[in-house]
Design a protein around this motif. Structure first.
Motif, PDB file in Angstrom:
ATOM      1  N   ASN A  80       0.847  -1.200   0.000  1.00  0.00           N
ATOM      2  CA  ASN A  80       0.000   0.000   0.000  1.00  0.00           C
ATOM      3  C   ASN A  80       0.880   1.245   0.000  1.00  0.00           C
ATOM      4  O   ASN A  80       1.762   1.391   0.847  1.00  0.00           O
ATOM      5  CB  ASN A  80      -0.887   0.023   1.256  1.00  0.00           C
ATOM      6  N   ASP A  81       0.630   2.143  -0.931  1.00  0.00           N
ATOM      7  CA  ASP A  81       1.342   3.426  -1.003  1.00  0.00           C
ATOM      8  C   ASP A  81       0.301   4.524  -1.203  1.00  0.00           C
ATOM      9  O   ASP A  81       0.238   5.170  -2.247  1.00  0.00           O
ATOM     10  CB  ASP A  81       2.358   3.402  -2.145  1.00  0.00           C
ATOM     11  N   LYS A 117       7.911   9.154  -4.558  1.00  0.00           N
ATOM     12  CA  LYS A 117       8.938   8.800  -5.539  1.00  0.00           C
ATOM     13  C   LYS A 117       9.774   7.663  -4.963  1.00  0.00           C
ATOM     14  O   LYS A 117      10.489   7.842  -3.976  1.00  0.00           O
ATOM     15  CB  LYS A 117       9.821  10.006  -5.863  1.00  0.00           C
ATOM     16  N   VAL A 118       9.666   6.487  -5.585  1.00  0.00           N
ATOM     17  CA  VAL A 118      10.404   5.315  -5.129  1.00  0.00           C
ATOM     18  C   VAL A 118      11.740   5.259  -5.849  1.00  0.00           C
ATOM     19  O   VAL A 118      11.791   5.205  -7.086  1.00  0.00           O
ATOM     20  CB  VAL A 118       9.604   4.022  -5.389  1.00  0.00           C
ATOM     21  N   LYS A 132       5.980  -2.515 -10.222  1.00  0.00           N
ATOM     22  CA  LYS A 132       5.218  -1.563 -11.027  1.00  0.00           C
ATOM     23  C   LYS A 132       3.956  -1.178 -10.259  1.00  0.00           C
ATOM     24  O   LYS A 132       3.592  -1.817  -9.263  1.00  0.00           O
ATOM     25  CB  LYS A 132       4.844  -2.161 -12.377  1.00  0.00           C
ATOM     26  N   ARG A 133       3.309  -0.153 -10.749  1.00  0.00           N
ATOM     27  CA  ARG A 133       2.017   0.256 -10.205  1.00  0.00           C
ATOM     28  C   ARG A 133       0.930  -0.171 -11.189  1.00  0.00           C
ATOM     29  O   ARG A 133       1.034   0.143 -12.381  1.00  0.00           O
ATOM     30  CB  ARG A 133       1.961   1.769  -9.998  1.00  0.00           C
ATOM     31  N   ASP A 139      -1.770   4.023  -6.239  1.00  0.00           N
ATOM     32  CA  ASP A 139      -1.399   3.989  -4.827  1.00  0.00           C
ATOM     33  C   ASP A 139      -1.135   2.564  -4.340  1.00  0.00           C
ATOM     34  O   ASP A 139      -1.107   2.311  -3.130  1.00  0.00           O
ATOM     35  CB  ASP A 139      -2.491   4.637  -3.972  1.00  0.00           C
ATOM     36  N   ILE A 140      -0.916   1.635  -5.284  1.00  0.00           N
ATOM     37  CA  ILE A 140      -0.571   0.252  -4.972  1.00  0.00           C
ATOM     38  C   ILE A 140       0.722  -0.085  -5.714  1.00  0.00           C
ATOM     39  O   ILE A 140       0.924   0.331  -6.853  1.00  0.00           O
ATOM     40  CB  ILE A 140      -1.684  -0.722  -5.399  1.00  0.00           C
ATOM     41  N   ILE A 141       1.600  -0.837  -5.056  1.00  0.00           N
ATOM     42  CA  ILE A 141       2.839  -1.304  -5.693  1.00  0.00           C
ATOM     43  C   ILE A 141       2.806  -2.822  -5.769  1.00  0.00           C
ATOM     44  O   ILE A 141       2.566  -3.497  -4.764  1.00  0.00           O
ATOM     45  CB  ILE A 141       4.079  -0.850  -4.894  1.00  0.00           C
TER      46      ILE A 141
END
Length: 359
Positions: A80-81, A117-118, A132-133, A139-141
């Motif tokens: 979760n992001d 920013k990852v 990837k998203r 908002d998920i990785i």
């Protein structure tokens, strides 16, 4: 006066009924959620974060250890992001605001909204992981595992990322004009796996479904700020131009924090619980506020069981995100409810919600 008195008594009767229904729902939720043991994973989160109020950014180095206690072999992994939901106006969050005719999000610029920013996600051996998203879920990785994660095995990996936090006028959480932070669902955390991955996007409902984790997080920030949270907190001897605090908790999933320059929080000790709150108190004396908090916590412990953590963090942003409509809609001079009564209900609703979430 008689009409006003009758109206007041009628309002109290209605509110009493609402409270009984509310308590019944709480007990039902308690049975549904607390009666299910967390069998599917054991999660440890460790990290360091540098908070920069001037740029509204948080730089994070984080390690996540995920032990697969399920009977399934995992080919991929989800995180979760929710902070990155603010990046796009067409994210699920942006579409939600559009559907409810809240135009402030659509008219905001990118810097006001914030993003994540990852820099990298890699294994403990230093190998970069493929991630990837999903197209419809920014908002998920999703991490594609290089090797399947078998039952009983551990997935241990590192992340480095920078959060730009949204301004608080968008959702109630974020950064205010003084550079003070009031954050909810800001940390990147694993999603819940329960025979399948439970993946939900941020839609301003403050209901992220996160597994219980053991967390150890070191935060650095300017010395003029003070940090509040519901986790165990220890001041460290940091650099002279930074204050450093270590936050830790076991079996926890409520990572809300507040970073303030002005101390507006009350600290109440009730049995083994330290209640930390800045809910607007209607200028009630401290002793009355303490009695109200003590009565609510005794009630919840009696009905729901002992609170499993030493600290309970309840902020005014929590209440504003889910207020009791009708209590403060009238001007003060014709408002039928006393300040004492209003504060009592506001505290009851917000403490109960956090009591459940933090468990």
């Amino acid at each position: 006066m008689r009409k006003l008195y009758v109206s007041y008594r009628f309002s109290l009767i209605n509110l009493s009924l609402i409270k009984r229904i509310f308590y019944g729902k709480i007990i039902l939720l308690f049975i549904l959620f607390f009666g299910v043991e967390n069998l599917w994973a054991q999660i440890d989160i460790e990290g360091e974060a540098l908070i920069n109020p001037a740029s509204r950014t948080i730089s994070v180095n984080q390690q996540i250890t995920y032990f697969n206690k399920s009977q399934d072999t995992l080919q991929s992994f989800y995180l979760n992001d929710w902070n990155n939901a603010f990046k796009s106006k067409i994210s699920p969050l942006g579409k939600h605001f559009s559907s409810t005719y809240l135009r402030r999000f659509q008219f905001s610029n990118r810097s006001e909204r914030g993003e994540t920013k990852v820099d990298f996600i890699k294994t403990v051996q230093g190998d970069l992981l493929d991630w990837k998203r999903p197209d419809d879920k920014p908002d998920i990785i999703k991490i594609n595992l290089s090797q399947p994660l078998l039952p009983g095995e551990t997935f241990d990996f590192y992340l480095q990322y920078t959060l730009r936090i949204a301004q608080d006028w968008l959702t109630g959480y974020g950064v205010n004009d003084l550079g003070e932070f009031n954050l909810n669902e800001w940390l990147i955390t694993p999603a819940v796996y329960d025979k399948h991955w439970h993946i939900y996007s941020h839609k301003n409902l403050d209901d992220q479904y996160s597994p219980l984790s053991n967390i150890d997080l070191k935060l650095k920030f300017p010395p003029e700020f003070t940090l509040y949270s519901g986790m165990e907190q220890e001041d460290l001897n940091g650099e002279s131009f930074y204050k450093e605090v270590e936050l830790s908790a076991s079996d926890y999933n409520n990572y809300k924090i507040a970073l303030t320059q002005v101390d507006t929080f009350d600290l109440f000790k009730v049995n083994d619980i330290k209640l930390i709150t800045n809910i607007e108190n209607e200028n009630l004396p401290l002793l009355i506020r303490e009695v109200i908090a003590e009565r609510i916590l005794h009630f919840l412990e009696d009905r729901l069981g002992k609170y499993p953590h030493p600290h309970l963090f309840v902020s005014n942003a929590d209440y504003k995100s889910s207020p009791i409509y009708g209590l403060n809609q009238l001007p003060d001079f014709i408002r039928p409810f006393s300040d004492h009564f209003q504060y009592d209900l506001k505290m009851l609703k917000t403490i109960t919600r956090n009591y459940l979430t933090s468990s």
